[in-house]
Design a protein around this motif. Structure first.
Motif, short mmCIF file in Angstrom:
data_model
loop_
_atom_site.label_atom_id
_atom_site.label_comp_id
_atom_site.label_asym_id
_atom_site.label_seq_id
_atom_site.Cartn_x
_atom_site.Cartn_y
_atom_site.Cartn_z
N ASP A 38 0.85 -1.19 0.00
CA ASP A 38 0.00 0.00 0.00
C ASP A 38 0.89 1.24 0.00
O ASP A 38 1.61 1.50 0.96
N PHE A 39 0.84 1.99 -1.09
CA PHE A 39 1.68 3.17 -1.27
C PHE A 39 0.93 4.47 -0.96
O PHE A 39 1.37 5.54 -1.34
N ALA A 40 -0.19 4.40 -0.26
CA ALA A 40 -1.01 5.59 0.00
C ALA A 40 -0.21 6.72 0.66
O ALA A 40 -0.41 7.89 0.36
N GLU A 41 0.72 6.36 1.54
CA GLU A 41 1.50 7.36 2.27
C GLU A 41 2.96 7.42 1.80
O GLU A 41 3.78 8.06 2.45
N LEU A 42 3.28 6.72 0.70
CA LEU A 42 4.65 6.76 0.18
C LEU A 42 4.82 8.01 -0.66
O LEU A 42 4.07 8.26 -1.60
N LEU A 43 5.81 8.82 -0.31
CA LEU A 43 6.02 10.10 -0.97
C LEU A 43 7.00 10.05 -2.13
O LEU A 43 6.93 10.85 -3.06
N THR A 66 1.15 -13.78 -5.99
CA THR A 66 0.74 -12.50 -6.57
C THR A 66 1.26 -11.35 -5.72
O THR A 66 1.39 -11.46 -4.50
N MET A 67 1.56 -10.26 -6.39
CA MET A 67 1.95 -9.04 -5.71
C MET A 67 1.15 -7.90 -6.32
O MET A 67 1.11 -7.74 -7.54
N ILE A 68 0.48 -7.14 -5.46
CA ILE A 68 -0.33 -6.01 -5.90
C ILE A 68 0.18 -4.76 -5.21
O ILE A 68 0.44 -4.77 -4.01
N ILE A 69 0.31 -3.70 -5.99
CA ILE A 69 0.66 -2.39 -5.43
C ILE A 69 -0.57 -1.52 -5.59
O ILE A 69 -1.13 -1.41 -6.68
N LYS A 70 -1.01 -0.91 -4.49
CA LYS A 70 -2.21 -0.08 -4.56
C LYS A 70 -1.96 1.31 -4.01
O LYS A 70 -0.98 1.54 -3.30
N ASN A 71 -2.85 2.22 -4.35
CA ASN A 71 -2.82 3.61 -3.88
C ASN A 71 -1.52 4.33 -4.27
O ASN A 71 -0.90 4.99 -3.45
N VAL A 72 -1.13 4.20 -5.53
CA VAL A 72 0.10 4.82 -6.03
C VAL A 72 -0.19 6.26 -6.44
O VAL A 72 -1.12 6.52 -7.21
N ASN A 73 0.61 7.19 -5.92
CA ASN A 73 0.40 8.60 -6.28
C ASN A 73 0.95 8.88 -7.68
O ASN A 73 1.65 8.06 -8.28
N THR A 74 0.64 10.04 -8.21
CA THR A 74 1.00 10.40 -9.58
C THR A 74 2.50 10.40 -9.81
O THR A 74 2.97 9.91 -10.85
N ILE A 131 4.93 8.72 -8.26
CA ILE A 131 5.48 7.37 -8.27
C ILE A 131 4.99 6.61 -9.51
O ILE A 131 5.76 5.86 -10.11
N MET A 132 3.76 6.84 -9.91
CA MET A 132 3.25 6.22 -11.14
C MET A 132 4.08 6.67 -12.34
O MET A 132 4.40 5.87 -13.23
N ASP A 133 4.45 7.96 -12.37
CA ASP A 133 5.30 8.46 -13.45
C ASP A 133 6.65 7.74 -13.48
O ASP A 133 7.18 7.43 -14.54
N ILE A 134 7.20 7.46 -12.30
CA ILE A 134 8.47 6.74 -12.20
C ILE A 134 8.29 5.31 -12.71
O ILE A 134 9.13 4.80 -13.47
N PHE A 135 7.19 4.65 -12.32
CA PHE A 135 6.91 3.30 -12.81
C PHE A 135 6.80 3.28 -14.33
O PHE A 135 7.28 2.37 -14.99
N GLU A 136 6.15 4.30 -14.90
CA GLU A 136 5.99 4.37 -16.35
C GLU A 136 7.32 4.61 -17.04
O GLU A 136 7.64 3.96 -18.04
N ALA A 137 8.12 5.54 -16.52
CA ALA A 137 9.41 5.88 -17.13
C ALA A 137 10.40 4.71 -17.10
O ALA A 137 11.22 4.56 -18.01
N ASP A 159 4.81 -2.25 -16.67
CA ASP A 159 4.52 -3.43 -17.47
C ASP A 159 4.76 -4.74 -16.73
O ASP A 159 4.29 -5.79 -17.16
N ILE A 160 5.50 -4.69 -15.61
CA ILE A 160 5.81 -5.94 -14.89
C ILE A 160 5.15 -6.02 -13.51
O ILE A 160 5.21 -7.05 -12.87
N LEU A 161 4.54 -4.93 -13.08
CA LEU A 161 3.88 -4.90 -11.78
C LEU A 161 2.36 -4.87 -11.95
O LEU A 161 1.85 -4.38 -12.96
N THR A 162 1.65 -5.38 -10.95
CA THR A 162 0.19 -5.24 -10.91
C THR A 162 -0.12 -4.06 -10.02
O THR A 162 0.16 -4.09 -8.82
N ILE A 163 -0.64 -3.00 -10.62
CA ILE A 163 -0.92 -1.76 -9.89
C ILE A 163 -2.41 -1.48 -9.93
O ILE A 163 -3.01 -1.46 -11.00
#
Length: 99
Positions: A45-50, A73-81, A83-89, A94-98
């Protein structure tokens, strides 16, 4: 960084708060490795990850590989914008379940 881990059977929930960087990544990796035996479902849960650095990404990738090795299975939830940009870049999107 604050890490809150709860285990219920073969399911592990991890809530992260703060920054996952070069200083805190080894702490998280150590805590997860100590508790991942027998786990087939991991939720981060990344809700509070900055922030997440390349060291943090390495820990996340390591967890994904461990879950794949046990057909889990591994799920990542509540990703802020940001961190999502970092995942995309980095292509991690493509390899994580978000959720």
């Amino acid at each position: 960084m604050k890490v809150d881990i709860s285990v219920n059977g073969n399911e592990m929930q991890v809530q992260l708060e703060g920054r996952l960087d070069t200083i805190t990544a080894p702490q998280l990796e150590s805590e997860l490795n100590a508790k991942l035996d027998g786990i087939t479902g991991l939720t981060l849960d990344f809700a509070e990850l900055l922030y997440i650095s390349s060291a943090g990404l390495r820990v996340i990738l390591s967890c994904q590989k461990k879950m794949n090795a046990v057909s889990g299975t591994m799920i990542i939830k509540n990703v802020n914008t940001m961190i999502m940009d970092i995942f995309e870049a980095t292509g991690f999107i493509d390899i994580l379940t978000i959720e």
